[in-house]
Design a protein around this motif. Structure first.
Motif, PDB file in Angstrom:
ATOM      1  N   VAL A  31       0.849  -1.195   0.000  1.00 20.98           N
ATOM      2  CA  VAL A  31       0.000   0.000   0.000  1.00 20.98           C
ATOM      3  C   VAL A  31       0.883   1.243   0.000  1.00 20.98           C
ATOM      4  O   VAL A  31       1.745   1.395   0.856  1.00 20.98           O
ATOM      5  CB  VAL A  31      -0.931   0.026   1.225  1.00 20.98           C
ATOM      6  N   SER A  32       0.670   2.117  -0.966  1.00 15.77           N
ATOM      7  CA  SER A  32       1.452   3.348  -1.047  1.00 15.77           C
ATOM      8  C   SER A  32       1.209   4.227   0.169  1.00 15.77           C
ATOM      9  O   SER A  32       0.075   4.371   0.637  1.00 15.77           O
ATOM     10  CB  SER A  32       1.084   4.113  -2.322  1.00 15.77           C
ATOM     11  N   VAL A  33       2.275   4.818   0.662  1.00 15.55           N
ATOM     12  CA  VAL A  33       2.158   5.734   1.794  1.00 15.55           C
ATOM     13  C   VAL A  33       1.288   6.928   1.429  1.00 15.55           C
ATOM     14  O   VAL A  33       0.615   7.499   2.268  1.00 15.55           O
ATOM     15  CB  VAL A  33       3.558   6.214   2.235  1.00 15.55           C
ATOM     16  N   GLU A  34       1.320   7.302   0.155  1.00 15.07           N
ATOM     17  CA  GLU A  34       0.503   8.428  -0.298  1.00 15.07           C
ATOM     18  C   GLU A  34      -0.986   8.146  -0.105  1.00 15.07           C
ATOM     19  O   GLU A  34      -1.773   9.053   0.103  1.00 15.07           O
ATOM     20  CB  GLU A  34       0.787   8.711  -1.784  1.00 15.07           C
ATOM     21  N   THR A  35      -1.359   6.861  -0.178  1.00 15.13           N
ATOM     22  CA  THR A  35      -2.766   6.485  -0.051  1.00 15.13           C
ATOM     23  C   THR A  35      -3.224   6.515   1.397  1.00 15.13           C
ATOM     24  O   THR A  35      -4.221   7.157   1.740  1.00 15.13           O
ATOM     25  CB  THR A  35      -2.998   5.075  -0.629  1.00 15.13           C
ATOM     26  N   ARG A 235       3.420  14.748  12.114  1.00 15.03           N
ATOM     27  CA  ARG A 235       4.853  14.655  11.869  1.00 15.03           C
ATOM     28  C   ARG A 235       5.235  13.312  11.250  1.00 15.03           C
ATOM     29  O   ARG A 235       6.013  13.248  10.303  1.00 15.03           O
ATOM     30  CB  ARG A 235       5.616  14.867  13.194  1.00 15.03           C
ATOM     31  N   ILE A 236       4.670  12.227  11.795  1.00 16.62           N
ATOM     32  CA  ILE A 236       5.007  10.902  11.290  1.00 16.62           C
ATOM     33  C   ILE A 236       4.474  10.696   9.875  1.00 16.62           C
ATOM     34  O   ILE A 236       5.185  10.186   9.008  1.00 16.62           O
ATOM     35  CB  ILE A 236       4.459   9.810  12.233  1.00 16.62           C
ATOM     36  N   THR A 237       3.241  11.103   9.636  1.00 23.58           N
ATOM     37  CA  THR A 237       2.675  10.920   8.295  1.00 23.58           C
ATOM     38  C   THR A 237       3.425  11.764   7.259  1.00 23.58           C
ATOM     39  O   THR A 237       3.625  11.326   6.122  1.00 23.58           O
ATOM     40  CB  THR A 237       1.177  11.273   8.266  1.00 23.58           C
ATOM     41  N   THR A 238       3.858  12.955   7.652  1.00 25.71           N
ATOM     42  CA  THR A 238       4.646  13.794   6.755  1.00 25.71           C
ATOM     43  C   THR A 238       5.962  13.105   6.406  1.00 25.71           C
ATOM     44  O   THR A 238       6.396  13.098   5.243  1.00 25.71           O
ATOM     45  CB  THR A 238       4.926  15.168   7.386  1.00 25.71           C
ATOM     46  N   GLN A 244       8.254   8.047   0.857  1.00 21.00           N
ATOM     47  CA  GLN A 244       7.671   7.455  -0.345  1.00 21.00           C
ATOM     48  C   GLN A 244       8.108   8.218  -1.590  1.00 21.00           C
ATOM     49  O   GLN A 244       8.482   7.625  -2.613  1.00 21.00           O
ATOM     50  CB  GLN A 244       6.148   7.459  -0.240  1.00 21.00           C
ATOM     51  N   GLN A 245       8.090   9.545  -1.519  1.00 19.40           N
ATOM     52  CA  GLN A 245       8.516  10.366  -2.642  1.00 19.40           C
ATOM     53  C   GLN A 245       9.993  10.137  -2.960  1.00 19.40           C
ATOM     54  O   GLN A 245      10.385  10.036  -4.128  1.00 19.40           O
ATOM     55  CB  GLN A 245       8.255  11.840  -2.327  1.00 19.40           C
TER      56      GLN A 245
END
Length: 340
Positions: A31-35, A235-238, A244-245
């Protein structure tokens, strides 16, 4: 479950919760982190969830209850999707003088900013490198204060030259000629990655040295517990999104070259993450090939993490992998030897 006592029903309830969490973790690499950004936190929890479910399995075995099937099935599914975080077997020391040795180490600036009161650490890191004597040396969070001594050991090198003072520095040292080198640009971060094309046995090997976005969790548990939950989540999600990028940038750059590849570095994420899966592709993880035990590479006070990797193309045969215990940084060095 009518034959279960009230206590065992409570145990089964918690067993169900941790089984579901482990099953969720099985999907993280895909699963992509972006999702779903925060979904990636499960990649850090896999070893804990596996150990907890193993304890439930042992408990139900002792109780001789059919509930044993639940943790057993979940553990089998997790092993199929995620593999093992613990490697069994004896150490393989069958190195040959013609093998290629690679060492990767986040040296934390050689203690330039005195994160440790031990002022001898910088010199001890140099002594450690000299003793191990790898053919290719990849250093993250490098500092040029030790370059003078390292260039006495290595004829060839490439050190990132970022115009931004806040960027961390990465370095690649080699005993073999470097014919091309460069840096990959990561925007809005202190992290970056470099590469060097190295002539080895009349062929060219592209070596990447990565330092991906840090989660900045710190080594103390109170660093997390004392932080506002909303702020911690943001902070963690950022950080996960940036990883991912960055992994996509690295993979795109890797795909643009036909050279054999070796990837080293501090991924700041585990082998169960989509970030790791993106970069690894069909490459070999030297720890999974020849490593032993947990393979800890980050010195967290309460939780062993493997976030530093050496990956090689399948054209190589992994001969050895070693995780060192030298406490010279907040990371532990890793070394591998491969034959070609």
């Amino acid at each position: 479950m009518k034959k279960l006592s009230f206590f065992n029903k409570v145990v089964l309830f918690f067993n169900c919760i941790f089984s579901i969490l482990l099953l969720l973790a099985c999907f993280v690499p895909f699963v992509s982190v972006e999702t779903v950004p925060f979904f990636s936190v499960f990649s850090l929890m896999v070893p804990i969830l596996v150990v907890i479910n193993i304890h439930f399995l042992g408990y139900w075995l002792l109780m001789r209850k059919k509930a044993v099937l639940q943790p057993l099935v979940v553990l089998l599914i997790s092993y199929f999707f995620l593999g093992s975080f613990f490697q069994f077997g004896l150490a393989n020391n069958s190195e040959d003088e013609n093998d290629l040795s690679i060492l990767s180490f986040n040296v934390r600036g050689f203690n330039k900013n005195q994160w440790s009161p031990d002022l001898s650490i910088g010199e001890r890191i140099i002594e450690f490198i000299d003793h191990e004597n790898p053919d290719i040396l990849c250093l993250q969070e490098f500092s040029r204060i030790r370059d003078r001594k390292l260039k006495k050991m290595y004829r060839y090198k490439y050190i990132s030259r970022s115009p931004e003072a806040e960027k961390t520095i990465q370095a690649i040292y080699s005993k073999f000629p470097i014919v091309e080198s460069g840096a990959l640009s990561f925007n809005n971060t202190a992290n970056n990655a470099i590469y060097a094309d190295i002539i080895y046995k009349n062929d060219t090997v592209r070596v990447y040295n990565l330092h991906l976005e840090s989660l900045k969790l710190g080594r103390e548990l109170n660093t997390i517990s004392n932080e506002n939950s909303a702020r911690l989540y943001e902070r963690i999600t950022t950080s996960f999104k940036k990883q991912q990028q960055q992994s996509a940038i690295v993979k795109t750059h890797m795909n643009s070259s036909n050279y054999m590849k070796i990837v080293c570095g501090d991924f700041n994420n585990t082998q169960y993450s989509n970030v790791y899966r993106t970069i690894k592709g069909d490459m070999l993880d030297t720890f999974l090939e020849e490593g032993k035990n947990y393979g800890r590479t980050y010195s967290h006070k309460f939780y062993p993490l493997r976030i530093d990797f050496i990956l090689v193309d399948a054209v190589f045969t992994v001969k050895t992998h070693q995780n060192f215990k030298e406490k010279l940084s907040d990371h532990f060095p890793v070394k591998a030897t491969v034959s070609f």
